[in-house]
Design an enzyme around this catalytic site. Sequence first.
Site, PDB file in Angstrom:
ATOM      1  N   PRO A   1      12.704   0.622  -1.361  1.00 52.82           N
ATOM      2  CG  PRO A   1      12.293   2.708  -0.391  1.00 52.82           C
ATOM      3  CD  PRO A   1      11.949   1.894  -1.829  1.00 52.82           C
ATOM      4  CG  ASP A   2       9.757  -3.536   3.363  1.00 52.88           C
ATOM      5  OD1 ASP A   2      10.498  -2.978   3.898  1.00 52.88           O
ATOM      6  OD2 ASP A   2      10.083  -4.477   3.428  1.00 52.88           O
ATOM      7  CG  PHE A   3       4.500  -1.667   1.689  1.00 51.32           C
ATOM      8  CD1 PHE A   3       4.762   0.065   0.818  1.00 51.32           C
ATOM      9  CD2 PHE A   3       2.813  -1.617   1.509  1.00 51.32           C
ATOM     10  CE1 PHE A   3       4.095   0.515  -0.165  1.00 51.32           C
ATOM     11  CE2 PHE A   3       2.080  -1.555   0.276  1.00 51.32           C
ATOM     12  CZ  PHE A   3       2.467  -0.225  -0.690  1.00 51.32           C
ATOM     13  NE  ARG A   4       2.064  -4.310   6.228  1.00 55.41           N
ATOM     14  CZ  ARG A   4       1.464  -4.632   5.122  1.00 55.41           C
ATOM     15  NH1 ARG A   4       2.550  -4.839   3.528  1.00 55.41           N
ATOM     16  NH2 ARG A   4       0.461  -4.049   4.014  1.00 55.41           N
TER      17      ARG A   4
ATOM     18  CG  ASN B   1       7.254  -6.734  -5.315  1.00 57.46           C
ATOM     19  OD1 ASN B   1       6.677  -5.897  -4.366  1.00 57.46           O
ATOM     20  ND2 ASN B   1       8.376  -7.093  -5.628  1.00 57.46           N
ATOM     21  CB  ILE B   2       3.895  -1.493  -8.139  1.00 57.43           C
ATOM     22  CG1 ILE B   2       4.657  -0.805  -6.762  1.00 57.43           C
ATOM     23  CG2 ILE B   2       2.825  -2.394  -7.828  1.00 57.43           C
ATOM     24  CD1 ILE B   2       3.208   0.119  -5.963  1.00 57.43           C
ATOM     25  CG  ASP B   3       9.494  -3.356  -8.360  1.00 53.10           C
ATOM     26  OD1 ASP B   3       9.411  -4.134  -9.011  1.00 53.10           O
ATOM     27  OD2 ASP B   3      10.201  -4.105  -7.311  1.00 53.10           O
TER      28      ASP B   3
ATOM     29  CG  HIS C   1      -0.844  -5.956  -4.918  1.00 50.22           C
ATOM     30  ND1 HIS C   1      -0.795  -6.051  -4.367  1.00 50.22           N
ATOM     31  CD2 HIS C   1      -2.257  -6.708  -5.173  1.00 50.22           C
ATOM     32  CE1 HIS C   1      -1.185  -6.970  -3.424  1.00 50.22           C
ATOM     33  NE2 HIS C   1      -1.813  -6.782  -4.149  1.00 50.22           N
TER      34      HIS C   1
ATOM     35  CB  CYS D   1      -9.091   9.135 -16.576  1.00 52.39           C
ATOM     36  SG  CYS D   1     -10.946  10.913 -16.119  1.00 52.39           S
TER      37      CYS D   1
ATOM     38  CB  CYS E   1     -13.211  13.504 -18.786  1.00 52.13           C
ATOM     39  SG  CYS E   1     -12.811  12.879 -16.892  1.00 52.13           S
TER      40      CYS E   1
ATOM     41  N   GLY F   1      10.325 -12.551   0.015  1.00 49.20           N
ATOM     42  CA  GLY F   1      10.359 -11.289   0.410  1.00 49.20           C
ATOM     43  C   GLY F   1       9.102 -10.722   0.325  1.00 49.20           C
ATOM     44  CB  THR F   2       6.157 -11.856   0.348  1.00 46.70           C
ATOM     45  OG1 THR F   2       3.859 -11.055   0.695  1.00 46.70           O
ATOM     46  CG2 THR F   2       5.668 -12.611   0.289  1.00 46.70           C
TER      47      THR F   2
ATOM     48  CD  GLU G   1       9.015 -10.407   8.965  1.00 43.69           C
ATOM     49  OE1 GLU G   1       8.427 -10.216  10.278  1.00 43.69           O
ATOM     50  OE2 GLU G   1       8.368  -9.471   7.932  1.00 43.69           O
TER      51      GLU G   1
ATOM     52  CB  CYS H   1      15.277 -12.544  -0.491  1.00 39.68           C
ATOM     53  SG  CYS H   1      15.328 -11.551  -1.418  1.00 39.68           S
TER      54      CYS H   1
HETATM   55  P1  CNA Z   1       6.225  -5.716   3.355  1.00 43.73           P
HETATM   56  O1  CNA Z   1       4.571  -6.003   3.934  1.00 43.73           O
HETATM   57  O2  CNA Z   1       6.936  -4.627   2.861  1.00 43.73           O
HETATM   58  O3  CNA Z   1       6.849  -7.306   3.891  1.00 43.73           O
HETATM   59  C1  CNA Z   1       7.912  -7.229   2.591  1.00 43.73           C
HETATM   60  C2  CNA Z   1       9.019  -8.391   3.150  1.00 43.73           C
HETATM   61  O4  CNA Z   1       9.978  -8.659   2.866  1.00 43.73           O
HETATM   62  C3  CNA Z   1       9.009  -8.461   5.130  1.00 43.73           C
HETATM   63  O5  CNA Z   1       8.411  -9.789   5.661  1.00 43.73           O
HETATM   64  C4  CNA Z   1      11.077  -7.819   5.387  1.00 43.73           C
HETATM   65  O6  CNA Z   1      11.339  -8.729   6.442  1.00 43.73           O
HETATM   66  C5  CNA Z   1      11.369  -9.299   3.992  1.00 43.73           C
HETATM   67  N1  CNA Z   1      12.653  -8.451   3.504  1.00 43.73           N
HETATM   68  C6  CNA Z   1      12.879  -7.182   3.221  1.00 43.73           C
HETATM   69  N2  CNA Z   1      13.811  -7.205   2.458  1.00 43.73           N
HETATM   70  C7  CNA Z   1      14.382  -8.088   2.470  1.00 43.73           C
HETATM   71  C8  CNA Z   1      15.245  -9.026   1.505  1.00 43.73           C
HETATM   72  N3  CNA Z   1      16.404  -8.620   1.475  1.00 43.73           N
HETATM   73  N4  CNA Z   1      15.183 -10.362   1.583  1.00 43.73           N
HETATM   74  C9  CNA Z   1      14.308 -11.450   2.241  1.00 43.73           C
HETATM   75  N5  CNA Z   1      13.241 -10.798   2.847  1.00 43.73           N
HETATM   76  C10 CNA Z   1      13.420  -9.154   2.852  1.00 43.73           C
HETATM   77  O7  CNA Z   1       5.618  -5.746   1.441  1.00 43.73           O
HETATM   78  P2  CNA Z   1       4.489  -7.090   0.578  1.00 43.73           P
HETATM   79  O8  CNA Z   1       5.000  -7.037  -0.260  1.00 43.73           O
HETATM   80  O9  CNA Z   1       4.752  -8.588   1.221  1.00 43.73           O
HETATM   81  O10 CNA Z   1       3.118  -6.144   0.665  1.00 43.73           O
HETATM   82  C11 CNA Z   1       2.324  -6.095  -0.334  1.00 43.73           C
HETATM   83  C12 CNA Z   1       2.220  -4.994  -0.635  1.00 43.73           C
HETATM   84  C13 CNA Z   1       4.138  -4.337  -0.992  1.00 43.73           C
HETATM   85  C14 CNA Z   1       2.100  -4.232  -2.394  1.00 43.73           C
HETATM   86  O11 CNA Z   1       1.190  -4.124  -2.230  1.00 43.73           O
HETATM   87  C15 CNA Z   1       3.293  -4.324  -2.784  1.00 43.73           C
HETATM   88  O12 CNA Z   1       2.680  -3.052  -3.657  1.00 43.73           O
HETATM   89  C16 CNA Z   1       3.152  -3.579  -1.792  1.00 43.73           C
HETATM   90  N6  CNA Z   1       5.604  -2.751  -2.111  1.00 43.73           N
HETATM   91  C17 CNA Z   1       5.840  -2.927  -2.643  1.00 43.73           C
HETATM   92  C18 CNA Z   1       6.714  -2.671  -3.606  1.00 43.73           C
HETATM   93  C19 CNA Z   1       7.700  -2.158  -5.500  1.00 43.73           C
HETATM   94  O13 CNA Z   1       6.801  -2.714  -6.235  1.00 43.73           O
HETATM   95  N7  CNA Z   1       8.994  -3.303  -4.941  1.00 43.73           N
HETATM   96  C20 CNA Z   1       7.789  -1.247  -2.835  1.00 43.73           C
HETATM   97  C21 CNA Z   1       7.309  -1.041  -1.641  1.00 43.73           C
HETATM   98  C22 CNA Z   1       6.071  -1.816  -1.328  1.00 43.73           C
END
Ligand code: CNA
Length: 280
Positions: free
Chosen positions: A45-48, A119-121, A138, A146, A175, A211-212, A238, A256
């Site tokens: 899952p993403d964050f937002r 991403n951190i994955d 990140h 530690c 520690c 995808g950000t 978006e 994407c």
């Molecule tokens: P975000 O803020 O959650 O934004 C994600 C963006 O991607 C949004 O604009 C969505 O509309 C868009 N989106 C979602 N799914 C799709 C898709 N299938 N195709 C195209 N667009 C899509 O995440 P950001 O990465 O912008 O925010 C930064 C944070 C989220 C970073 O610090 C990350 O470490 C952190 N994060 C990382 C992971 C991971 O490593 N996979 C997961 C969740 C959060």
Amino acid sequence: VDESVPPQTLAARTLSAVAEYIKDGKAKRIVVLTGAGISTAAGIPDFRSPGTGLYANLARLNLPHAEAVFDISYFRQNPEPFYVLARELYPGKFHPTVSHAFITLLARRGLLSHLFTQNIDCLERRAGVPADKIVEAHGSFATQRCIDCRREYPDGPMREHVERGQVPRCEDETCGGLVKPDIVFFGEQLPSDFERSLHHLSMADLVLVIGTSLTVFPFAKLPDLTLDGKPRVLFNLERVGTMGTQADDVLELGDCDSGIRKLADELGWREELEELWTGI
Ligand code: CNA
């Protein structure tokens, strides 16, 4: 951008014109910027994203606010919520997406300058993008230490703790500090190679943003370091940040993987892309 403003460099603000630009050899240094949206199709899952994003699902952890799970001072007081999340996100469970594979393909064709990822994955490494081309802005789950004495903590015990949902502690008993993966929390500095790599954006002749939400700074400013007249393409659900305000910005709104496949079709690389992806 005002539709009446003609593009400066591209023949049109379309993926087909971007493909022509690449095929004409004008994109020798491509920079790719990625965020959580490139990995949602892998099941992370993403964050937002409303409803499915991590922030929408953190209520059960009783956090003061959603971002607290990645806040270093909150972690010191209460590391458990982070480890609940780490168990869900831990690398090894997920397979790279076709968009990740496309970045590997760019590298194989000698066109990838650098990939900057939030991403951190670790999915870009798993997809075969060369390590020296990746800037993990990140950090990642690849190593951990530690938070007090900075001593590194070994991978095996780390994995065991995460799988059991336990919080690992520093191996130095005097520690006993909390152990945290080397991912950047709010309130922490970005890795030193982030600043050192910024000049690659002003040297890029094409920037792909995938995808950000472009809401986390300083990463969110990266697209704006692109020089005038150098095309920027957004592959996202978006419109975000300043994408779409420059004469050579192309917006490919939607998931994407579909956008990337469309570009691969235009380039005549589709078969190679699918083969690469299924071989990962
Ligand atoms: P975000 O803020 O959650 O934004 C994600 C963006 O991607 C949004 O604009 C969505 O509309 C868009 N989106 C979602 N799914 C799709 C898709 N299938 N195709 C195209 N667009 C899509 O995440 P950001 O990465 O912008 O925010 C930064 C944070 C989220 C970073 O610090 C990350 O470490 C952190 N994060 C990382 C992971 C991971 O490593 N996979 C997961 C969740 C959060």
